[in-house]
Design a protein around this motif. Structure first.
Motif, PDB file in Angstrom:
ATOM      1  N   PRO A 151       0.833  -1.211   0.000  1.00 24.89           N
ATOM      2  CA  PRO A 151       0.000   0.000   0.000  1.00 24.89           C
ATOM      3  C   PRO A 151       0.863   1.255   0.000  1.00 24.89           C
ATOM      4  CG  PRO A 151      -0.025  -1.066   2.150  1.00 24.89           C
ATOM      5  CD  PRO A 151       0.695  -1.991   1.226  1.00 24.89           C
ATOM      6  N   GLN A 152       0.334   2.306  -0.553  1.00 25.42           N
ATOM      7  CA  GLN A 152       1.083   3.556  -0.677  1.00 25.42           C
ATOM      8  C   GLN A 152       0.944   4.384   0.590  1.00 25.42           C
ATOM      9  OE1 GLN A 152      -0.034   5.856  -4.084  1.00 25.42           O
ATOM     10  NE2 GLN A 152       0.914   7.733  -3.318  1.00 25.42           N
ATOM     11  N   ILE A 153       2.054   4.969   1.043  1.00 24.06           N
ATOM     12  CA  ILE A 153       2.035   5.800   2.238  1.00 24.06           C
ATOM     13  C   ILE A 153       1.415   7.155   1.904  1.00 24.06           C
ATOM     14  CG2 ILE A 153       4.403   6.584   1.790  1.00 24.06           C
ATOM     15  CD1 ILE A 153       2.820   6.061   5.265  1.00 24.06           C
ATOM     16  N   ARG A 154       0.451   7.580   2.702  1.00 22.83           N
ATOM     17  CA  ARG A 154      -0.152   8.893   2.531  1.00 22.83           C
ATOM     18  C   ARG A 154      -0.834   9.317   3.826  1.00 22.83           C
ATOM     19  NH1 ARG A 154      -5.638   9.029   0.445  1.00 22.83           N
ATOM     20  NH2 ARG A 154      -6.624   6.980   0.593  1.00 22.83           N
ATOM     21  N   VAL A 155      -1.122  10.610   3.925  1.00 20.00           N
ATOM     22  CA  VAL A 155      -1.774  11.179   5.113  1.00 20.00           C
ATOM     23  C   VAL A 155      -3.058  11.862   4.648  1.00 20.00           C
ATOM     24  CG1 VAL A 155      -1.521  12.714   7.089  1.00 20.00           C
ATOM     25  CG2 VAL A 155       0.475  11.532   6.176  1.00 20.00           C
ATOM     26  N   PRO A 156      -4.191  11.163   4.694  1.00 18.56           N
ATOM     27  CA  PRO A 156      -5.449  11.770   4.221  1.00 18.56           C
ATOM     28  C   PRO A 156      -5.948  12.926   5.077  1.00 18.56           C
ATOM     29  CG  PRO A 156      -5.607   9.369   4.315  1.00 18.56           C
ATOM     30  CD  PRO A 156      -4.370   9.757   5.057  1.00 18.56           C
ATOM     31  N   ASP A 157      -5.658  12.910   6.393  1.00 14.70           N
ATOM     32  CA  ASP A 157      -6.217  13.952   7.243  1.00 14.70           C
ATOM     33  C   ASP A 157      -5.382  14.096   8.507  1.00 14.70           C
ATOM     34  OD1 ASP A 157      -7.894  15.976   7.938  1.00 14.70           O
ATOM     35  OD2 ASP A 157      -9.611  14.728   8.460  1.00 14.70           O
ATOM     36  N   ALA A 167      -2.865  12.028  13.167  1.00 12.47           N
ATOM     37  CA  ALA A 167      -2.784  11.970  11.712  1.00 12.47           C
ATOM     38  C   ALA A 167      -3.284  10.609  11.252  1.00 12.47           C
ATOM     39  CB  ALA A 167      -1.354  12.203  11.243  1.00 12.47           C
ATOM     40  N   ALA A 168      -4.209  10.618  10.291  1.00 11.20           N
ATOM     41  CA  ALA A 168      -4.668   9.374   9.676  1.00 11.20           C
ATOM     42  C   ALA A 168      -3.693   9.008   8.574  1.00 11.20           C
ATOM     43  CB  ALA A 168      -6.072   9.551   9.109  1.00 11.20           C
ATOM     44  N   SER A 169      -3.069   7.846   8.694  1.00 13.10           N
ATOM     45  CA  SER A 169      -2.075   7.420   7.718  1.00 13.10           C
ATOM     46  C   SER A 169      -2.402   6.014   7.247  1.00 13.10           C
ATOM     47  CB  SER A 169      -0.676   7.462   8.327  1.00 13.10           C
ATOM     48  OG  SER A 169      -0.508   6.420   9.267  1.00 13.10           O
ATOM     49  N   GLU A 191      -0.719   3.446   7.875  1.00 10.54           N
ATOM     50  CA  GLU A 191      -0.440   2.497   8.956  1.00 10.54           C
ATOM     51  C   GLU A 191      -1.477   2.526  10.060  1.00 10.54           C
ATOM     52  OE1 GLU A 191       4.148   1.385   9.266  1.00 10.54           O
ATOM     53  OE2 GLU A 191       3.662   3.295  10.187  1.00 10.54           O
ATOM     54  N   GLY A 192      -2.225   3.617  10.161  1.00  7.83           N
ATOM     55  CA  GLY A 192      -3.194   3.730  11.236  1.00  7.83           C
ATOM     56  C   GLY A 192      -3.300   5.169  11.702  1.00  7.83           C
ATOM     57  N   LEU A 193      -3.823   5.340  12.887  1.00 10.43           N
ATOM     58  CA  LEU A 193      -4.014   6.666  13.466  1.00 10.43           C
ATOM     59  C   LEU A 193      -2.832   6.965  14.387  1.00 10.43           C
ATOM     60  CD1 LEU A 193      -5.954   9.094  13.794  1.00 10.43           C
ATOM     61  CD2 LEU A 193      -6.932   7.909  15.745  1.00 10.43           C
ATOM     62  N   LEU A 194      -1.965   7.863  13.942  1.00 13.13           N
ATOM     63  CA  LEU A 194      -0.767   8.213  14.704  1.00 13.13           C
ATOM     64  C   LEU A 194      -1.069   9.401  15.600  1.00 13.13           C
ATOM     65  CD1 LEU A 194       1.772   8.041  11.738  1.00 13.13           C
ATOM     66  CD2 LEU A 194       1.374   6.277  13.439  1.00 13.13           C
ATOM     67  N   ILE A 195      -0.680   9.313  16.869  1.00  8.98           N
ATOM     68  CA  ILE A 195      -0.889  10.399  17.823  1.00  8.98           C
ATOM     69  C   ILE A 195       0.476  10.919  18.258  1.00  8.98           C
ATOM     70  CG2 ILE A 195      -1.807  11.055  20.073  1.00  8.98           C
ATOM     71  CD1 ILE A 195      -3.949   9.009  19.757  1.00  8.98           C
ATOM     72  N   TYR A 196       0.673  12.224  18.105  1.00 12.00           N
ATOM     73  CA  TYR A 196       1.888  12.892  18.538  1.00 12.00           C
ATOM     74  C   TYR A 196       1.523  13.845  19.674  1.00 12.00           C
ATOM     75  CZ  TYR A 196       4.037  11.227  14.209  1.00 12.00           C
ATOM     76  OH  TYR A 196       4.524  10.447  13.188  1.00 12.00           O
ATOM     77  N   SER A 197       2.333  13.843  20.728  1.00 12.74           N
ATOM     78  CA  SER A 197       1.963  14.601  21.922  1.00 12.74           C
ATOM     79  C   SER A 197       3.167  15.330  22.486  1.00 12.74           C
ATOM     80  CB  SER A 197       1.374  13.655  22.978  1.00 12.74           C
ATOM     81  OG  SER A 197       1.130  14.328  24.178  1.00 12.74           O
ATOM     82  N   LEU A 198       2.892  16.432  23.169  1.00 12.14           N
ATOM     83  CA  LEU A 198       3.931  17.138  23.936  1.00 12.14           C
ATOM     84  C   LEU A 198       4.086  16.533  25.319  1.00 12.14           C
ATOM     85  CD1 LEU A 198       3.049  20.851  23.108  1.00 12.14           C
ATOM     86  CD2 LEU A 198       4.969  19.543  22.212  1.00 12.14           C
ATOM     87  N   ASP A 199       3.058  15.842  25.799  1.00  8.62           N
ATOM     88  CA  ASP A 199       3.065  15.275  27.148  1.00  8.62           C
ATOM     89  C   ASP A 199       3.537  13.830  27.094  1.00  8.62           C
ATOM     90  OD1 ASP A 199       1.918  17.686  27.986  1.00  8.62           O
ATOM     91  OD2 ASP A 199      -0.069  16.942  27.463  1.00  8.62           O
TER      92      ASP A 199
END
Length: 889
Positions: free
Chosen positions: A671-677, A689-691, A693-701
């Motif tokens: 499958p092709q890597i992309r970020v729809p939203d 970020a919806a990618s 691979e799945g739903l990636l969560i990035y946090s400051l905490d």
């Protein structure tokens, strides 16, 4: 605004392929999710993803008996050794081949790995508390032996209880018995007789019986008996005449289905078998009596794992991304999770920031809990792909748009679809916007150039806005509700005032097709992404451009196997397909058909940070340069279809459609890597970020794990406790924070006398204040010592309030936690006071003499209950005249 966002968690995908593992205590389940590992805490209902990432999808996992070392191996044979409690990758190593089986010995001193047809035994990397003599090995990976006798790939490895022997099952229709070290009188034995590949082989609890299961559904029971040609007058032990022979044959008799996985629990003699039709069975051996037979999936069950007690069974099905934990005794699910079958299209944070909504091409809408990482509910009413979703700013109402021609409103308290909006003609809706008051919903379509408006209360269509000369690709309402902005493929963005008497629109002319529009939180600016790779910012009041970014080179990156040009030269074909403002409006986050997400400063247009979504080479578009060695006469090796060479008929079947990028007919191999939203949390402390691979969560905490800064050899738990015993509370607390052992910190914290709390807090170094504030907030939530925790909070705020005000940018999460804890304590005390208010009012309303008498009565009864007042027993007066007012006469 802070930009040091770190990867925090992976949601939306719960199982990809590979084997599942239970921790030694049986409370946590480890699941391979693409090139990462997710851990599901089944007792506390939480999940988290380990921070390391492989270069390809993970094929095998193994956990040592203590549960602190995890060995994960990807498809290329690259291994990562991880400390699970600390979540730290310790060592990288390559096995130089595809690993098909992996298992640690029960003693923990060795692990066996199947690499194609050969088996290698390695020494486990030792730690000072395990190794003999307490010495730490210099080389983490030392090979012990290499065994080669199989003629096809090894499929499973199972150890004996004493760690001296192990069994290997192979595709060459045999299972073999091996010894770790050469043993006197032992010869490696081959167990043959199966007609198809052997899926697994196991020892019984007493190691007197061996069970083997083959792909065709045959179970063989092997025993160590005399050979038929042994002499009758055998003398001595006669080991040379003993051999492993088939004692019993059993068959599962599953029509038109084959065994895909099997697991055996020696303690309870339970055999669990999964089949290609989604059915699993539980049998008790050696009687082969069936206990359960259940259908849990519509496709193959790829792997089964059994926890230490044999009560929980974990199943993984990769085709639909299902992960199940079944308690067979009570016949109930402990865990039942499933990811999206197709790529996610859109995501949205709930207004309070505790839930994330994901919608995909499979027509499903899933609600994920941010704290636990689990899917709460799945909506399946849509019959086609869901293209947009948005929350109403007030209340728990979600709106979704779909290609099936409907807009649906969902109640997230009762979890039901309470309103459906449709157009007079059949349209496929691709964009959505909701009025902040929740009274009006607008939608745009790729089949029509009009914007459709409905009333949420009545469900009736109110109006259709005409003006665009191309399909409407994006819609957004201003946060103050005054303006609707729409972007179209006709190279224009229009601003609408739909609540005015005359619905006029102000067109903004651009140079290419508009892909996405977004409003700034203050409703004064709009961000627009276009097909030519430009990101522009427009003033709403003046309808003029305020800034712009040429993002073509920023979004470009990663070369697909079919690309004729390098990653650096494909900038003309790259663009951002999604853009969102941060909570404070100072930055925008953008993503597209690329492996990069970019964070820009709105005022200056400067690229502040670039996030690489994935380094997984199993996805298309993650490599910057292609390897010329993989280029054949027929094209890139990764695009050559080898599916027709599979041994099973169902694996040879090709259901893909040429050129299909999404839906049922899309190819699943690369499958092709992309970020729809992308979406920012309402607090601005995290984004998701919806990618692919799945739903990636990035946090400051990010959770603090271990910081060796200013840690020396004298700082140990023992020295910390000795310092505490000497009543040096400040030093003991600082040492506990350096070690970051939560139980140790709590012990020092609770041992500090109340009178010394202000002195300890006042002398606390500034570098530990944030950590102390966070710890006190957690204790205020968990500990029953209300007044003790409030005194710590009061001392922190009074002694260091000025410093916290100056550094509030880095202490927002801690201060919010403290505020939340104080509010909870206040609410509990208020509730307690409200419950007793009538009793207090009644006592205050009584005359003084009666009130004193009542208080004396209460005191006397309490003394009798406690066995203190020995004078008054059964109302008898001992001569002092106190018996009359007790009320016993």
């Amino acid at each position: 605004m802070k930009t040091d966002f770190q990867f925090s968690n992976l949601l939306g995908t719960v199982y990809s392929r590979g084997n599942l593992l239970f921790t030694p205590d049986g409370t946590c389940l480890l699941s391979p999710v693409g090139n990462r590992v997710s851990i599901f805490d089944l007792v506390n209902s939480k999940s988290y993803t380990l921070p390391f990432a492989h270069r390809r999808n993970i094929a095998r996992l193994a956990l040592n008996p203590r549960g602190n070392l995890l060995l994960s191996v990807d498809e290329d044979g690259h291994a990562i050794l991880t400390n699970v409690p600390r979540r730290i990758a310790l060592y990288h190593f390559s096995f130089q081949g595809e690993v098909t089986a992996l298992a640690f010995a029960p003693s923990g001193r060795h692990f066996a790995v199947g690499i194609g047809r050969r088996i290698e035994i390695w020494h486990t990397p030792s730690t000072p508390d395990v190794a003999e003599g307490g010495d730490l090995e210099f080389a983490p990976f030392v090979r012990h032996r290499t065994l080669t006798s199989h003629f096809d790939n090894v499929q499973s490895i199972e150890w004996s209880r004493d760690s001296r022997f192990f069994l290997s099952a192979s595709k060459d229709l045999t299972a073999r018995i091996w010894s770790v070290d050469p043993e006197e009188g032992f010869v490696p034995t081959t167990l043959g007789g199966h007609r198809q590949a052997v899926m697994g082989a196991w020892f019984s609890k007493d190691q007197e019986i061996i069970y083997t299961v083959s792909k065709d559904g045959a179970l063989f029971e092997w025993k160590y008996v005399l050979r038929p040609d042994a002499p009758e007058d055998l003398e001595g032990d006669g080991d040379e005449y003993m051999q492993w022979r088939i004692a019993e044959r059993h068959f599962f008799l599953q029509d038109n289905a084959h065994v895909t996985c099997a697991g055996f629990h020696a303690e309870s003699n339970l055999l669990v078998t999964g089949f290609s039709n989604g059915i699993f069975t539980i049998h008790e051996l050696p009687e082969f009596s069936q206990i359960q037979n259940l259908n849990i999936s519509q496709n193959d069950i790829d792997y089964v794992a059994i926890n230490k007690t044999g009560e929980w069974l974990a199943f993984g099905a990769s085709k639909l991304g299902q992960l199940l934990v079944w308690e067979w005794q009570s016949e109930s699910y402990i865990l039942k999770q499933q990811g999206h079958f197709d790529t996610m299209n859109t995501i949205a944070y709930s207004p309070e920031g505790q839930r994330i909504i994901t919608a995909a091409d499979d027509g499903k809408i899933k609600v994920w809990d941010v704290n636990t990482g689990f899917c709460i509910v799945t909506f399946t009413e849509h019959t086609s792909g869901v293209t947009a979703c948005e929350f109403a700013k007030r209340g728990n109402v979600l709106f979704t748009a779909s290609l099936d021609g409907s807009i649906r409103a969902w109640d997230l308290i009762r979890y039901r679809n309470f309103r459906t909006f449709t157009a007079p003609s059949r349209l496929s809706f691709s964009s959505l916007a909701v009025d902040p008051s929740g009274e009006v919903v607008c939608a745009g379509s790729i089949d029509s150039f009009d914007i459709h408006i409905w009333s949420v209360q009545t469900g009736q269509m109110l109006d259709r806005l005409s003006g665009h000369e191309g399909p409407v690709s994006s819609l957004a309402f201003a946060p103050d509700g005054s303006t609707l902005v729409s972007g179209s493929w006709d190279h224009t963005v229009r601003l609408w005032n739909i609540f005015a008497r005359t619905q006029t629109s102000e067109p903004l002319q651009l140079m290419a097709d508009v892909l996405r529009v977004a409003f700034r939180p203050d409703s004064k600016q709009v961000a627009v992404t276009t097909l030519d790779g430009q990101l522009t910012f427009w003033s709403v009041s003046d309808a003029s451009q305020e800034g712009g970014v040429d993002a073509r080179r920023d979004v470009s990156g990663g070369r697909k196997l079919s690309d004729r040009r390098t990653a650096a030269n494909v900038t003309g074909t790259k663009s951002f397909t999604t853009v969102k403002y941060s909570a404070d409006g100072s930055c925008v986050l953008a993503g597209g058909n690329s492996k990069y997400m970019c964070l820009y400063d709105v005022q200056s247009g400067v690229l502040m940070k670039k996030f690489a979504v994935s380094v997984n080479l199993s996805l298309d578009g993650t490599q910057e340069f292609l390897n010329s060695k993989l280029l054949t006469e027929a094209g890139p090796r990764g695009l050559i279809d080898d599916q027709g060479e599979a041994s099973d008929r169902e694996d040879r079947r090709d259901n893909t459609l040429p050129g299909a990028q999404r839906g049922e007919g899309a190819r699943r191999t690369r499958p092709q890597i992309r970020v729809p939203d992308v979406a920012f949390s309402p607090t601005g402390r995290a984004f998701c970020a919806a990618s692919t691979e799945g739903l990636l969560i990035y946090s400051l905490d990010a959770v603090f794990q271990f910081d060796p800064f200013d840690l020396d050899i004298t700082v140990t738990p023992a020295t910390t406790l000795s310092t505490l015993a000497q009543k040096d509370y400040l030093t003991a607390l600082v040492m506990a924070f350096r070690l970051n052992e939560r139980n140790l910190v709590r012990r020092v914290y609770e041992a500090t006398p109340v009178s010394d709390i202000p002195l300890v807090v006042k002398a606390m170094p500034a570098v530990y204040l944030g950590r102390l504030l966070r710890f006190v907030a957690i204790q205020a939530d968990e500990s029953p010592h209300l007044e003790f925790n409030l005194m710590w909070i009061e001392a922190l705020l009074s002694k260091h309030g000025r410093w916290m005000k100056d550094n509030k940018g880095g202490l927002e999460a801690e201060l919010r936690s403290v505020e939340k804890a104080v509010r909870r304590i206040q609410a509990e005390l208020a509730r307690l006071a409200d419950e007793n208010i009538y009793r207090i009012e009644y006592l205050l309303a009584q005359p003084v003499e009666k009130r004193e008498k009542t208080l004396q009565l209460d005191f006397g009864v309490k003394e009798i209950e406690n066995g203190v007042d020995e004078e008054m027993v059964d109302g008898e007066d001992n001569g002092d005249g106190d018996g009359e007012w007790m009320g016993f006469d």
